[in-house]
Scaffold this motif. Structure first.
Motif, PDB file in Angstrom:
ATOM      1  N   VAL A   1     -26.635  14.549 -55.106  1.00  0.00           N
ATOM      2  CA  VAL A   1     -27.929  13.836 -55.013  1.00  0.00           C
ATOM      3  C   VAL A   1     -29.124  14.655 -55.511  1.00  0.00           C
ATOM      4  N   GLU A   2     -29.034  15.968 -55.433  1.00  0.00           N
ATOM      5  CA  GLU A   2     -30.180  16.787 -55.865  1.00  0.00           C
ATOM      6  C   GLU A   2     -30.168  17.077 -57.357  1.00  0.00           C
ATOM      7  N   SER A   3     -29.064  16.777 -58.036  1.00  0.00           N
ATOM      8  CA  SER A   3     -28.944  17.184 -59.445  1.00  0.00           C
ATOM      9  C   SER A   3     -29.863  16.378 -60.341  1.00  0.00           C
ATOM     10  N   GLN A   4     -30.570  17.075 -61.193  1.00  0.00           N
ATOM     11  CA  GLN A   4     -31.447  16.412 -62.151  1.00  0.00           C
ATOM     12  C   GLN A   4     -30.606  15.893 -63.318  1.00  0.00           C
TER      13      GLN A   4
ATOM     14  N   CYS B   1     -18.114  21.033 -40.106  1.00  0.00           N
ATOM     15  CA  CYS B   1     -18.902  22.051 -39.427  1.00  0.00           C
ATOM     16  C   CYS B   1     -20.367  21.636 -39.507  1.00  0.00           C
ATOM     17  N   SER B   2     -21.080  21.830 -38.438  1.00  0.00           N
ATOM     18  CA  SER B   2     -22.499  21.459 -38.454  1.00  0.00           C
ATOM     19  C   SER B   2     -23.279  22.463 -39.303  1.00  0.00           C
ATOM     20  N   ALA B   3     -24.217  21.935 -40.125  1.00  0.00           N
ATOM     21  CA  ALA B   3     -25.023  22.849 -40.941  1.00  0.00           C
ATOM     22  C   ALA B   3     -26.270  23.286 -40.191  1.00  0.00           C
TER      23      ALA B   3
ATOM     24  N   VAL C   1     -12.566  19.321 -53.159  1.00  0.00           N
ATOM     25  CA  VAL C   1     -12.478  18.034 -52.456  1.00  0.00           C
ATOM     26  C   VAL C   1     -13.694  17.218 -52.883  1.00  0.00           C
ATOM     27  N   THR C   2     -13.470  15.964 -53.291  1.00  0.00           N
ATOM     28  CA  THR C   2     -14.615  15.171 -53.763  1.00  0.00           C
ATOM     29  C   THR C   2     -15.364  14.536 -52.601  1.00  0.00           C
ATOM     30  N   GLN C   3     -16.614  14.264 -52.878  1.00  0.00           N
ATOM     31  CA  GLN C   3     -17.381  13.384 -51.999  1.00  0.00           C
ATOM     32  C   GLN C   3     -16.774  11.986 -52.116  1.00  0.00           C
TER      33      GLN C   3
ATOM     34  N   ILE D   1      -8.400  11.716 -46.540  1.00  0.00           N
ATOM     35  CA  ILE D   1      -8.935  10.536 -45.865  1.00  0.00           C
ATOM     36  C   ILE D   1      -9.967  10.958 -44.813  1.00  0.00           C
ATOM     37  N   TYR D   2     -11.178  10.417 -44.983  1.00  0.00           N
ATOM     38  CA  TYR D   2     -12.204  10.651 -43.964  1.00  0.00           C
ATOM     39  C   TYR D   2     -11.870   9.731 -42.797  1.00  0.00           C
ATOM     40  N   THR D   3     -11.255  10.282 -41.756  1.00  0.00           N
ATOM     41  CA  THR D   3     -10.725   9.425 -40.679  1.00  0.00           C
ATOM     42  C   THR D   3     -11.798   8.966 -39.696  1.00  0.00           C
TER      43      THR D   3
ATOM     44  N   ARG E   1     -28.004  30.527 -50.867  1.00  0.00           N
ATOM     45  CA  ARG E   1     -28.641  29.331 -51.446  1.00  0.00           C
ATOM     46  C   ARG E   1     -27.616  28.300 -51.880  1.00  0.00           C
ATOM     47  N   HIS E   2     -26.440  28.764 -52.259  1.00  0.00           N
ATOM     48  CA  HIS E   2     -25.438  27.831 -52.768  1.00  0.00           C
ATOM     49  C   HIS E   2     -24.052  28.191 -52.249  1.00  0.00           C
ATOM     50  N   ALA E   3     -23.174  27.165 -52.317  1.00  0.00           N
ATOM     51  CA  ALA E   3     -21.813  27.379 -51.836  1.00  0.00           C
ATOM     52  C   ALA E   3     -21.155  28.551 -52.562  1.00  0.00           C
ATOM     53  N   SER E   4     -21.456  28.693 -53.858  1.00  0.00           N
ATOM     54  CA  SER E   4     -20.812  29.792 -54.600  1.00  0.00           C
ATOM     55  C   SER E   4     -21.248  31.163 -54.070  1.00  0.00           C
ATOM     56  N   ASP E   5     -22.478  31.259 -53.530  1.00  0.00           N
ATOM     57  CA  ASP E   5     -22.916  32.531 -52.917  1.00  0.00           C
ATOM     58  C   ASP E   5     -22.029  32.842 -51.714  1.00  0.00           C
TER      59      ASP E   5
ATOM     60  N   ILE F   1     -10.617  27.774 -45.836  1.00  0.00           N
ATOM     61  CA  ILE F   1     -12.018  27.457 -45.542  1.00  0.00           C
ATOM     62  C   ILE F   1     -12.574  26.581 -46.663  1.00  0.00           C
ATOM     63  N   LEU F   2     -13.197  25.469 -46.291  1.00  0.00           N
ATOM     64  CA  LEU F   2     -13.961  24.692 -47.278  1.00  0.00           C
ATOM     65  C   LEU F   2     -15.384  25.248 -47.228  1.00  0.00           C
ATOM     66  N   ALA F   3     -15.736  26.004 -48.263  1.00  0.00           N
ATOM     67  CA  ALA F   3     -17.015  26.727 -48.270  1.00  0.00           C
ATOM     68  C   ALA F   3     -18.109  25.828 -48.845  1.00  0.00           C
ATOM     69  N   LEU F   4     -19.126  25.582 -48.028  1.00  0.00           N
ATOM     70  CA  LEU F   4     -20.161  24.604 -48.385  1.00  0.00           C
ATOM     71  C   LEU F   4     -21.554  25.178 -48.186  1.00  0.00           C
ATOM     72  N   ARG F   5     -22.476  24.579 -48.912  1.00  0.00           N
ATOM     73  CA  ARG F   5     -23.859  24.961 -48.659  1.00  0.00           C
ATOM     74  C   ARG F   5     -24.387  24.272 -47.399  1.00  0.00           C
ATOM     75  N   GLY F   6     -24.137  22.968 -47.263  1.00  0.00           N
ATOM     76  CA  GLY F   6     -24.761  22.181 -46.192  1.00  0.00           C
ATOM     77  C   GLY F   6     -26.008  21.514 -46.744  1.00  0.00           C
TER      78      GLY F   6
ATOM     79  N   ALA G   1     -16.695  21.731 -52.519  1.00  0.00           N
ATOM     80  CA  ALA G   1     -16.972  20.303 -52.650  1.00  0.00           C
ATOM     81  C   ALA G   1     -17.324  19.977 -54.100  1.00  0.00           C
ATOM     82  N   CYS G   2     -17.030  18.735 -54.510  1.00  0.00           N
ATOM     83  CA  CYS G   2     -17.464  18.292 -55.838  1.00  0.00           C
ATOM     84  C   CYS G   2     -17.872  16.823 -55.764  1.00  0.00           C
ATOM     85  N   TYR G   3     -18.573  16.372 -56.793  1.00  0.00           N
ATOM     86  CA  TYR G   3     -19.307  15.104 -56.712  1.00  0.00           C
ATOM     87  C   TYR G   3     -19.067  14.262 -57.964  1.00  0.00           C
TER      88      TYR G   3
HETATM   89  P1  FAD Z   1     -23.716  23.561 -53.655  1.00  0.00           P
HETATM   90  O1  FAD Z   1     -22.467  23.818 -54.400  1.00  0.00           O
HETATM   91  O2  FAD Z   1     -24.581  24.740 -53.366  1.00  0.00           O
HETATM   92  O3  FAD Z   1     -24.527  22.468 -54.495  1.00  0.00           O
HETATM   93  C1  FAD Z   1     -25.743  21.901 -54.006  1.00  0.00           C
HETATM   94  C2  FAD Z   1     -26.664  21.596 -55.186  1.00  0.00           C
HETATM   95  O4  FAD Z   1     -27.076  22.822 -55.791  1.00  0.00           O
HETATM   96  C3  FAD Z   1     -26.006  20.770 -56.304  1.00  0.00           C
HETATM   97  O5  FAD Z   1     -26.997  19.926 -56.836  1.00  0.00           O
HETATM   98  C4  FAD Z   1     -25.567  21.825 -57.314  1.00  0.00           C
HETATM   99  O6  FAD Z   1     -25.522  21.312 -58.640  1.00  0.00           O
HETATM  100  C5  FAD Z   1     -26.654  22.878 -57.162  1.00  0.00           C
HETATM  101  N1  FAD Z   1     -26.158  24.246 -57.388  1.00  0.00           N
HETATM  102  C6  FAD Z   1     -24.940  24.748 -57.006  1.00  0.00           C
HETATM  103  N2  FAD Z   1     -24.851  26.048 -57.367  1.00  0.00           N
HETATM  104  C7  FAD Z   1     -26.037  26.367 -57.960  1.00  0.00           C
HETATM  105  C8  FAD Z   1     -26.556  27.557 -58.547  1.00  0.00           C
HETATM  106  N3  FAD Z   1     -25.821  28.658 -58.580  1.00  0.00           N
HETATM  107  N4  FAD Z   1     -27.811  27.526 -59.056  1.00  0.00           N
HETATM  108  C9  FAD Z   1     -28.579  26.388 -59.025  1.00  0.00           C
HETATM  109  N5  FAD Z   1     -28.125  25.229 -58.483  1.00  0.00           N
HETATM  110  C10 FAD Z   1     -26.876  25.211 -57.965  1.00  0.00           C
HETATM  111  N6  FAD Z   1     -21.921  19.186 -44.843  1.00  0.00           N
HETATM  112  C11 FAD Z   1     -21.940  19.756 -43.599  1.00  0.00           C
HETATM  113  O7  FAD Z   1     -23.011  20.048 -43.080  1.00  0.00           O
HETATM  114  N7  FAD Z   1     -20.780  20.024 -42.930  1.00  0.00           N
HETATM  115  C12 FAD Z   1     -19.561  19.747 -43.444  1.00  0.00           C
HETATM  116  O8  FAD Z   1     -18.535  20.010 -42.806  1.00  0.00           O
HETATM  117  C13 FAD Z   1     -19.501  19.135 -44.740  1.00  0.00           C
HETATM  118  N8  FAD Z   1     -18.320  18.829 -45.323  1.00  0.00           N
HETATM  119  C14 FAD Z   1     -18.281  18.301 -46.587  1.00  0.00           C
HETATM  120  C15 FAD Z   1     -17.047  18.034 -47.189  1.00  0.00           C
HETATM  121  C16 FAD Z   1     -16.982  17.499 -48.476  1.00  0.00           C
HETATM  122  C17 FAD Z   1     -15.653  17.219 -49.112  1.00  0.00           C
HETATM  123  C18 FAD Z   1     -18.197  17.216 -49.184  1.00  0.00           C
HETATM  124  C19 FAD Z   1     -18.149  16.614 -50.555  1.00  0.00           C
HETATM  125  C20 FAD Z   1     -19.419  17.467 -48.600  1.00  0.00           C
HETATM  126  C21 FAD Z   1     -19.483  18.020 -47.295  1.00  0.00           C
HETATM  127  N9  FAD Z   1     -20.700  18.308 -46.677  1.00  0.00           N
HETATM  128  C22 FAD Z   1     -20.725  18.874 -45.418  1.00  0.00           C
HETATM  129  C23 FAD Z   1     -21.964  17.966 -47.347  1.00  0.00           C
HETATM  130  C24 FAD Z   1     -22.490  19.140 -48.207  1.00  0.00           C
HETATM  131  O9  FAD Z   1     -22.884  20.190 -47.371  1.00  0.00           O
HETATM  132  C25 FAD Z   1     -23.665  18.603 -49.029  1.00  0.00           C
HETATM  133  O10 FAD Z   1     -23.201  17.710 -49.996  1.00  0.00           O
HETATM  134  C26 FAD Z   1     -24.597  19.638 -49.616  1.00  0.00           C
HETATM  135  O11 FAD Z   1     -25.789  18.973 -50.020  1.00  0.00           O
HETATM  136  C27 FAD Z   1     -24.052  20.386 -50.832  1.00  0.00           C
HETATM  137  O12 FAD Z   1     -23.041  21.228 -50.494  1.00  0.00           O
HETATM  138  P2  FAD Z   1     -22.241  22.053 -51.636  1.00  0.00           P
HETATM  139  O13 FAD Z   1     -21.336  22.977 -50.936  1.00  0.00           O
HETATM  140  O14 FAD Z   1     -21.681  21.162 -52.671  1.00  0.00           O
HETATM  141  O15 FAD Z   1     -23.477  22.867 -52.264  1.00  0.00           O
END
Ligand code: FAD
Length: 280
Positions: A146-149, A48-50, A170-172, A263-265, A120-124, A103-108, A139-141
């Motif tokens: 990349v942003e993690s300190q 999905c486009s962010a 699902v891992t990166q 598999i990322y096809t 702000r975050h996928a968990s929200d 649904i794969l719930a992501l921040r973008g 998602a997991c890494y």
């Molecule tokens: P988050 O879980 O919010 O994490 C982002 C950063 O914030 C991490 O450094 C984390 O440690 C930190 N963080 C998380 N929760 C908190 C909190 N409560 N307080 C403070 N810091 C926090 N992008 C797209 O645009 N479209 C897609 O379809 C897409 N598909 C993807 C599929 C997979 C399997 C993966 C691995 C990535 C995908 N992405 C996609 C990329 C993804 O959107 C980016 O990696 C994005 O930067 C982080 O998304 P996230 O859901 O992991 O975010």
């Protein structure tokens, strides 16, 4: 069917595809889908486009075609960073209206100069969706986001995803399985118990790899560097070697603790076909 239920019986092999850019031709989408469907993946996820201007409804529509026309379980990605509650409600309604239960719930990714919205975050996003009719993944890494300190920050936030309702991860992409095994050990010790499927992207060329490394910081093992050097001027052999590496990587992962392989096809059915032929 909930993807979390698939993990109860097997180690699923799944595919990821993206909605075609520009004008959408359903005919060419179906042409991509026909060979993919023949491989009988356990599910297919649609990215999905962010960005604010992306065609977000395409994800749900294409996931609907995968499920309803091709009879393959589907998962719609949903990003929240440039969205608000109203739009997320509409997105989720659209996903459900297309018959999708996963649904794969992501921040973008945050665009340069972008201002975070209501989420702000996928968990929200996961907490906001909170719907018994849906199975949420996150998602997991394995090499850290990349942003993690500090790597431990990621671990705490990953635990937060499980608490927020994620039922699978699902891992990166990564190229070194040892890194994944260390990550898996660490998250299990930290109480993250949900299934983790491993995202694998075959290397197809130098520019693709440079882009990926820049975007997600994946490390390159020496075997990949050797492949890139050896076939620098031979794109077909490079692609073949990349697919072979990915297939061996998946074989090892499935033998050694990964709960599945995703598999990322890159919308290229021949890639998934070659990998699955090897795994047979
Ligand atoms: P988050 O879980 O919010 O994490 C982002 C950063 O914030 C991490 O450094 C984390 O440690 C930190 N963080 C998380 N929760 C908190 C909190 N409560 N307080 C403070 N810091 C926090 N992008 C797209 O645009 N479209 C897609 O379809 C897409 N598909 C993807 C599929 C997979 C399997 C993966 C691995 C990535 C995908 N992405 C996609 C990329 C993804 O959107 C980016 O990696 C994005 O930067 C982080 O998304 P996230 O859901 O992991 O975010």
């Amino acid at each position: 069917m909930f993807i979390s239920d698939i993990f109860k019986n097997k180690k699923p092999i799944s595919f990821e595809i993206f909605p075609p850019k520009g004008e959408l031709s359903l005919e060419s989408f179906r042409e991509t889908m026909i060979p993919l469907a023949k491989l009988s993946p356990d599910y297919i996820s649609v990215t999905c486009s962010a960005g604010g201007t992306g065609h977000r409804d395409r994800t749900a529509m294409l996931a609907g075609i995968i499920k309803n026309e091709f009879g393959i379980e589907a998962c719609a990605h949903l990003t929240c960073i440039n969205s608000d509650e109203k739009r997320i409600i509409e997105d989720v309604e659209c996903i459900k209206a297309n018959g999708i239960e996963n649904i794969l719930a992501l921040r973008g990714d945050i665009s340069p100069g972008g201002v975070p919205g209501e989420f702000r975050h996928a968990s929200d996003l996961m907490k906001f969706i909170d719907d018994d009719e849906l199975c949420l993944g996150g998602a997991c890494y394995p090499e850290g986001h990349v942003e993690s300190q500090k790597p431990d920050d990621d671990l705490i936030h990953l635990y937060g995803k499980q608490q927020a309702g994620a039922k699978f991860l699902v891992t990166q992409l990564f190229f070194e399985n040892e890194r994944f095994y260390r990550f898996l050990e660490k998250i299990r010790k930290a109480g993250i118990t949900i299934p983790v499927t491993t995202g694998v992207m075959p290397i197809l060329g130098k520019s693709q790899i440079s882009r990926m490394i820049f975007m997600c910081g994946a490390s390159l093992p020496s075997e990949i560097i050797r492949i890139l050097n050896r076939y620098e001027n031979d794109p077909d052999s490079l692609c073949k070697a990349g697919i072979d590496y990915a297939a061996r990587q998946i074989e090892d992962l499935l033998k050694n603790g990964a709960d599945g392989a995703h598999i990322y096809t890159m919308n290229r059915p021949e890639i998934a076909t070659s990998i699955l032929e090897y795994l047979k």
